[in-house]
Design an enzyme around this catalytic site. Structure first.
Site, short mmCIF file in Angstrom:
data_model
loop_
_atom_site.label_atom_id
_atom_site.label_comp_id
_atom_site.label_asym_id
_atom_site.label_seq_id
_atom_site.Cartn_x
_atom_site.Cartn_y
_atom_site.Cartn_z
N LYS A 82 6.51 50.49 16.33
CA LYS A 82 6.43 51.41 15.19
C LYS A 82 7.54 51.10 14.18
O LYS A 82 7.30 50.97 13.00
CB LYS A 82 6.53 52.85 15.69
CG LYS A 82 6.44 53.89 14.61
CD LYS A 82 6.41 55.29 15.19
CE LYS A 82 6.54 56.31 14.06
NZ LYS A 82 6.53 57.68 14.52
N GLU A 130 14.54 45.47 22.43
CA GLU A 130 13.82 44.78 23.51
C GLU A 130 12.61 44.04 22.95
O GLU A 130 12.34 42.88 23.31
CB GLU A 130 13.33 45.80 24.56
CG GLU A 130 14.41 46.59 25.25
CD GLU A 130 14.84 47.85 24.50
OE1 GLU A 130 14.64 47.91 23.26
OE2 GLU A 130 15.38 48.77 25.13
N GLY A 136 5.36 57.71 18.62
CA GLY A 136 5.18 56.52 19.46
C GLY A 136 4.37 56.81 20.72
O GLY A 136 3.44 56.08 21.07
N ARG A 137 4.71 57.90 21.42
CA ARG A 137 4.04 58.18 22.70
C ARG A 137 2.66 58.80 22.50
O ARG A 137 1.97 59.12 23.47
CB ARG A 137 4.93 59.06 23.59
CG ARG A 137 5.42 60.32 22.93
CD ARG A 137 6.53 60.99 23.73
NE ARG A 137 7.12 62.13 23.05
CZ ARG A 137 8.10 62.05 22.15
NH1 ARG A 137 8.58 60.87 21.82
NH2 ARG A 137 8.57 63.13 21.57
N GLU A 171 9.61 62.68 27.49
CA GLU A 171 10.22 62.39 26.19
C GLU A 171 9.89 63.51 25.20
O GLU A 171 10.62 63.74 24.24
CB GLU A 171 9.74 61.03 25.65
CG GLU A 171 10.67 60.46 24.60
CD GLU A 171 10.36 58.99 24.25
OE1 GLU A 171 11.13 58.11 24.67
OE2 GLU A 171 9.37 58.75 23.54
N HIS A 203 1.09 57.61 52.24
CA HIS A 203 1.85 56.83 53.23
C HIS A 203 3.29 56.60 52.77
O HIS A 203 3.97 55.72 53.28
CB HIS A 203 1.14 55.50 53.49
CG HIS A 203 -0.22 55.69 54.09
ND1 HIS A 203 -0.41 55.78 55.45
CD2 HIS A 203 -1.43 55.89 53.52
CE1 HIS A 203 -1.70 55.99 55.68
NE2 HIS A 203 -2.34 56.06 54.52
N LYS A 253 21.31 53.76 23.49
CA LYS A 253 21.03 52.56 22.69
C LYS A 253 22.26 52.15 21.89
O LYS A 253 22.61 50.98 21.80
CB LYS A 253 19.90 52.84 21.68
CG LYS A 253 18.51 52.90 22.24
CD LYS A 253 17.53 52.99 21.08
CE LYS A 253 16.19 53.52 21.50
NZ LYS A 253 15.28 53.77 20.39
O1 F6P Z 1 13.34 54.58 22.84
C1 F6P Z 1 12.29 55.45 22.77
C2 F6P Z 1 11.27 55.03 21.73
O2 F6P Z 1 11.71 55.36 20.47
C3 F6P Z 1 9.93 55.66 22.05
O3 F6P Z 1 9.79 56.92 21.55
C4 F6P Z 1 9.00 54.66 21.49
O4 F6P Z 1 7.72 54.83 22.03
C5 F6P Z 1 9.66 53.37 21.89
O5 F6P Z 1 11.04 53.64 21.76
C6 F6P Z 1 9.27 52.15 21.12
O6 F6P Z 1 9.53 52.25 19.76
P1 F6P Z 1 8.90 51.25 18.72
O7 F6P Z 1 7.42 51.36 18.77
O8 F6P Z 1 9.46 51.65 17.40
O9 F6P Z 1 9.33 49.85 19.10
#
Ligand code: F6P
Length: 561
Positions: free
Chosen positions: A215, A221, A277-278, A363, A394, A522
């Site tokens: 987003k 990452e 995002g979620r 979240e 199990h 972060k």
């Molecule tokens: O670190 C949490 C977050 O901001 C989530 O809410 C989001 O889904 C994820 O990181 C990824 O964010 P992006 O789509 O901006 O890379």
């Protein structure tokens, strides 16, 4: 509840409100009630506490509730203006107040042809345009019209994204695997290089498309993995930078960052800041799903979610599935003190649902300050966890059956599985049914003694074993039964959970749509990365963190293996 540090200027008054107080009083009457007695008192309890939605059945009779409990819970929902806030959300109002954003993921699955207004502008033309773009692109790739730089048909899709830009699409792809026909889809989220190395080792750059899904397009990452994927691609012989256009696409709200990365804007799929995002799998973030199972199945997923949206908007509280699930969750979390809730899908294809719901729920509602900036004096989001049945039986079910905690569960099963092995399906179904029965009924001493006696165990042995083999029962569960896991039923199931989370957030007076809690870690990681790169301490830390960091740095220098 933590108390050592002040984090806000006042305290929420929710617990002093009439509906809350009424529930507290009612809890006194209910806290020692065993569900077995409730069933004995009301033989048609199953009919009383089940609801059908299309081909989905919800049985919520195995809960420590009576009709009176629900009446009090619905009063709380009304008092907290759940319906009004729901209408504000669907109406495009900026209910995400801390980020000054609307929350309009429901518009993404609006198939009714009616406009959805945000700041006076209909958002539907843009949504439909993106959907159309996804259809055109996916059909080209799936038909082989879109070819890699060397003229070969695409065989593999790699979604690089994390959090909401991975968990939703990945869970849906795994859930709808029986509908996949031609492409393999891989997901790279973790920055641990082992994941991308292992994935790339199995891929051919000539036949692979990378989707960079972010987003913000700034997530460390994702951008690190995207850079590694680009370097891997360009490192292969005979590949020029211009060939990236056939192999890299982006999904983002940040056009500038996408361009800077070197992805052609023609290959960019958009979404908007009013999609959290979620909550974004319904947007172009779902591109990997579209490529995997085809656009028609993606539309069915949207239609299933839309049907649940309508149910949520139109049903009265008493027959509103997301509301009922949410309020029962609040009953356990806030009045019985339940700390967690388990999601237990008895359908292998739903195995990633618990992980997806961890983010969606925790979240959203893992907050201790309400919308007015006041400290909550009540528990909010529960710990969500779980794994697929039967495997969990199990592993951790021992604790569910005989542990000391109340852990409400959602058992989810499909009557018709996608397996042709009838014997397997019936074993699965029998365990699904038996577990909720065992959790609720338990087995008292008298019955246990009888069973042991019938098994020929000596009397003195029986008495020794008795406490260990007795089950208190009274562990609540919801049973959610799908006729079959299809794109449509999956869409409805996911929207049901989204709205459940919404209702709980509204009752707790939270902003369920921000996530400031992930920022601090972060930020600190950025400083520590500088220190690791520099090989020395640059910032102030507590002695534990400094000690650990020094240990890392020294061990790296000494190349300790
Ligand atoms: O670190 C949490 C977050 O901001 C989530 O809410 C989001 O889904 C994820 O990181 C990824 O964010 P992006 O789509 O901006 O890379």
């Amino acid at each position: 509840m933590r108390s050592a540090r002040t984090i806000s200027t006042g305290k929420s008054s929710l617990v002093n409100t009439p509906a809350w107080q009424q529930l507290l009083k009612h809890h006194k009457d209910m806290k020692n009630v065993h569900m077995m007695d409730l069933f004995a008192q009301t033989p048609n309890r199953f009919d009383q506490f089940t609801l059908e939605f299309e081909s989905i059945l919800l049985d919520y009779s195995k809960n420590i509730i009576t009709k009176e409990t629900l009446t009090h819970l619905f009063s709380l929902a009304e008092q907290q203006k759940v319906q009004e806030i729901r209408d504000m959300m669907f109406g495009g109002e900026k209910i995400n107040t801390t980020e000054d954003r609307a929350v309009l993921h429901t518009a993404l699955r609006n198939r009714s042809g009616t406009p959805v207004l945000f700041e006076g502008k209909d958002v539907m033309p843009d949504i439909l345009h993106e959907l159309d773009k996804m259809r055109v692109f996916s059909e080209k790739v799936r038909s082989g019209t879109w070819q890699g730089f060397s003229g070969k048909k695409i065989t593999d899709i790699v979604n690089i994204g994390i959090g909401g830009s991975e968990l939703g699409p990945k869970m849906v792809c795994r859930a709808l695997a029986p509908y996949a026909d031609m492409l393999d889809v891989h997901f790279i989220s973790n920055v641990d290089g082992a994941l991308i190395e292992n994935t790339l080792a199995r891929l051919n750059p000539e036949t692979t498309i990378f989707i960079i899904a972010s987003k913000t397009f700034t997530t460390q990452e994702t951008i690190t993995n995207a850079n590694t994927a680009r370097a891997w691609f360009l490192n292969h012989a005979d590949i020029a930078e211009a060939d990236m256009v056939k192999h890299f696409v982006a999904i983002s709200t940040n056009t500038q960052a996408v361009t800077n990365f070197g992805i052609d804007i023609k290959n960019m799929f958009e979404f908007w800041d009013w999609v959290g995002g979620r909550y974004s799998l319904w947007s172009s973030i779902g591109l990997s799903i579209v490529l995997y199972v085809g656009m028609d199945n993606f539309i069915k997923l949207l239609e299933g979610a839309e049907a649940m949206d309508k149910h949520f908007q139109n049903e009265p509280l008493e027959s509103n599935i997301p509301v009922i699930l949410a309020m029962i969750g609040i009953w356990y979390g806030n009045f019985f003190g339940a700390e967690s809730s388990a999601i237990l899908p008895y359908d292998y294809n739903l195995r990633l649902l618990p992980a997806y719901l961890e983010q969606a729920d925790m979240e959203s509602n893992g907050k201790s300050v309400d919308k007015d900036g006041k400290q909550t004096t009540y528990s909010t989001g529960k710990i969500i966890w779980g794994t697929e049945g039967i495997n969990g039986q199990h592993a951790f079910y021992q604790l569910l059956h005989q542990g000391t905690r109340l852990i409400p569960t959602d058992f989810i099963a499909s009557i018709h599985t996608h397996s042709s092995l009838h014997e397997h399906s019936n074993i699965l179904a029998s365990n699904f049914l038996a577990q909720t029965e065992a959790l609720m009924c338990g087995r008292d001493m008298r019955e246990t003694r009888l069973q042991l006696r019938n098994a020929g165990i000596a009397l003195n042995e029986i008495e020794k074993h008795l406490p260990h083999m007795t089950f208190h029962g009274n562990q609540p569960s919801n049973s959610i039964v799908l006729n079959r896991l299809t794109p449509r039923s999956l869409g409805s199931l996911l929207a049901m959970y989204e709205h459940k989370i919404f209702v709980q957030g509204a009752v707790w007076n939270l902003n369920s749509y921000d996530q400031w809690g992930v920022e601090l870690g972060k930020k600190l990681a950025r400083n520590i990365l500088d220190e690791l790169d520099e090989g020395g301490i640059l910032y102030q830390h507590d002695s534990s963190t400094e000690g650990l960091l020094t240990w890392f740095i020294e061990s790296q220098k000494n190349n300790n293996v």
